[in-house]
Design a protein around this motif. Structure first.
Motif, PDB file in Angstrom:
ATOM      1  N   GLU A 149       0.830  -1.197   0.000  1.00  0.00           N
ATOM      2  CA  GLU A 149       0.000   0.000   0.000  1.00  0.00           C
ATOM      3  C   GLU A 149       0.878   1.266   0.000  1.00  0.00           C
ATOM      4  N   VAL A 150       1.935   1.253   0.827  1.00  0.00           N
ATOM      5  CA  VAL A 150       2.863   2.390   0.872  1.00  0.00           C
ATOM      6  C   VAL A 150       3.525   2.581  -0.494  1.00  0.00           C
ATOM      7  N   TYR A 151       3.972   1.487  -1.083  1.00  0.00           N
ATOM      8  CA  TYR A 151       4.651   1.538  -2.392  1.00  0.00           C
ATOM      9  C   TYR A 151       3.725   2.106  -3.461  1.00  0.00           C
ATOM     10  N   ASN A 152       2.482   1.676  -3.435  1.00  0.00           N
ATOM     11  CA  ASN A 152       1.502   2.164  -4.406  1.00  0.00           C
ATOM     12  C   ASN A 152       1.231   3.650  -4.192  1.00  0.00           C
ATOM     13  N   THR A 153       1.036   4.069  -2.936  1.00  0.00           N
ATOM     14  CA  THR A 153       0.752   5.477  -2.641  1.00  0.00           C
ATOM     15  C   THR A 153       1.909   6.373  -3.077  1.00  0.00           C
ATOM     16  N   MET A 154       3.152   5.877  -2.965  1.00  0.00           N
ATOM     17  CA  MET A 154       4.309   6.665  -3.373  1.00  0.00           C
ATOM     18  C   MET A 154       4.459   6.751  -4.887  1.00  0.00           C
ATOM     19  N   GLY A 155       3.768   5.896  -5.622  1.00  0.00           N
ATOM     20  CA  GLY A 155       3.873   5.933  -7.076  1.00  0.00           C
ATOM     21  C   GLY A 155       4.677   4.784  -7.656  1.00  0.00           C
TER      22      GLY A 155
ATOM     23  N   LEU B 199       3.720   2.007  -8.577  1.00  0.00           N
ATOM     24  CA  LEU B 199       3.001   1.227  -9.586  1.00  0.00           C
ATOM     25  C   LEU B 199       2.556   2.073 -10.766  1.00  0.00           C
ATOM     26  N   ASP B 200       3.049   3.314 -10.841  1.00  0.00           N
ATOM     27  CA  ASP B 200       2.688   4.190 -11.954  1.00  0.00           C
ATOM     28  C   ASP B 200       3.119   3.546 -13.272  1.00  0.00           C
TER      29      ASP B 200
ATOM     30  N   ALA C  63       4.494   8.731 -10.540  1.00  0.00           N
ATOM     31  CA  ALA C  63       3.530   9.629  -9.911  1.00  0.00           C
ATOM     32  C   ALA C  63       2.659   8.848  -8.943  1.00  0.00           C
ATOM     33  N   SER C  64       2.231   9.507  -7.862  1.00  0.00           N
ATOM     34  CA  SER C  64       1.268   8.890  -6.959  1.00  0.00           C
ATOM     35  C   SER C  64      -0.053   8.733  -7.711  1.00  0.00           C
ATOM     36  N   PRO C  65      -0.914   7.798  -7.265  1.00  0.00           N
ATOM     37  CA  PRO C  65      -2.128   7.507  -8.059  1.00  0.00           C
ATOM     38  C   PRO C  65      -2.942   8.752  -8.427  1.00  0.00           C
TER      39      PRO C  65
END
Ligand SMILES: [Cu+2]
Length: 337
Positions: free
Chosen positions: A110-116, A118-119, A164-166
């Motif tokens: 979740e932290v990794y995704n929020t930081m971007g 998975l952009d 980029a963050s989501p």
């Protein structure tokens, strides 16, 4: 009066929980958090420290209590009772780590995704050719012939960095900086203005995108205060997008063993107010215009041997006229000022 065991255990559990929670917030192991992304990483780190502290107290506490409570009494020569395992205990101490590991993996994802992380834009291979090749930046230019050595860029769907963050996906960053890692230095190029610098200057509160490349071997761009680290990979561009928050002067460290002087491969990042950053940028633009009009230290290919070597031998008491005599043919051949 004898206190029942259940109440003792409950009180011990409360003390253990409170102590772990306190330690998780007060370990003091992290440097200042200078980016918007840093608190996310710290939250995860503090959660792990809380759990680790709880387990440490639990295990060490049980050990100390056992040593004191079950030690051999004087005169007691009997053997200990045979213990043959305990199924429910084994289920419990297997289930607890499973729950902890699953919980931490969901949280870290979740932290990794929020930081971007998975952009999808960050997972494109932008190819090596866009990096740090602004005209006039002789130092960042590729070596002659190295163009052939780099394989042609292919579109590859591999996650390369933090994008980029989501909520920012699809929007360009406020500022792009090209970062080149080489043995043993970092070079920063601001593509909009053509400014080249050995230190990274960025404005606080703005979305910054670093396009990171390596000229020779693997390096890694790391700013502990941002809680961000990204590999610099030869023939490939990686991305690191973040928002600096707290103005200050922080170290940039190479975090990938890259050769004999890896340990000295450091520079700094200056997070400045947007006004200070703009002022710095304008000063650099003016300085580089100056340098350009004097043809000094511009492109070594356009200088004669004497001009090129002059700055290096000045301290040795050799002047450039003496050097020119070594190679008279090269004298002012390409001088264009
Ligand atoms: Cu390095």
């Amino acid at each position: 009066m004898k206190i029942p065991n259940a109440i003792t255990a409950m009180l011990a559990g409360i003390v253990l929980t409170l102590a772990s929670l306190w330690f998780g917030q007060n370990h003091g192991l992290m440097p200042v958090a200078a980016s918007e992304e840093a608190p996310l990483v710290d939250g995860l780190f503090n959660a792990m420290m809380t759990i680790a502290a709880g387990l440490f107290i639990l295990v060490q506490g049980a050990l100390v209590i056992s040593i004191i409570k079950f030690r051999k009494r004087p005169g007691d020569e009997t053997d200990a009772p045979p213990v043959d395992g305990n199924l429910s205990l084994e289920i419990v101490w297997t289930a607890i780590p499973v729950v902890i590991v699953l919980g931490l993996s969901v949280y870290s994802f979740e932290v990794y995704n929020t930081m971007g992380g998975l952009d999808p834009m960050a997972s494109h291979d932008h190819g090596p050719h866009q990096m740090a090749m602004t005209s006039g930046s002789a130092i960042a230019a590729p070596l002659p012939g190295s163009e052939d050595a780099i394989p042609p860029a292919k579109e590859e769907k591999i996650a390369l960095g933090v994008g980029a963050s989501p909520e920012n996906q699809g929007n360009p960053a406020d500022l792009e900086v090209n970062v080149l890692g080489l043995q043993f230095a970092w070079i920063f190029t601001y593509p909009e203005s053509g400014v080249v610098s050995g230190e990274l200057h960025i404005p606080a509160g703005k979305e910054v995108q670093l396009n990171i490349a390596a000229q020779d071997v693997l390096h890694a761009f790391w700013v502990p205060q941002f809680r961000l680290k990204q590999d610099a990979i030869p023939a490939r561009t990686t991305e690191l997008r973040f928002k600096p928050k707290t103005p200050g002067d922080y170290p940039i460290v190479c975090a990938e063993l890259c050769g004999a002087y890896h340990g000295a491969m450091q520079t700094r990042v200056l997070v400045e107010t947007p006004e200070d950053f703009e002022a710095w940028l304008q000063t650099q633009i003016a300085l580089q215009k100056d340098a350009a009009s004097q043809t000094v230290a511009m492109n070594p290919g356009e200088l004669s041997d004497g001009e090129f070597l002059a700055p290096f031998v000045r301290d040795m008491g050799i002047n450039s006229a003496a050097l020119e005599q070594l190679h008279p043919a090269a004298h002012h051949e390409h001088h264009n000022s």
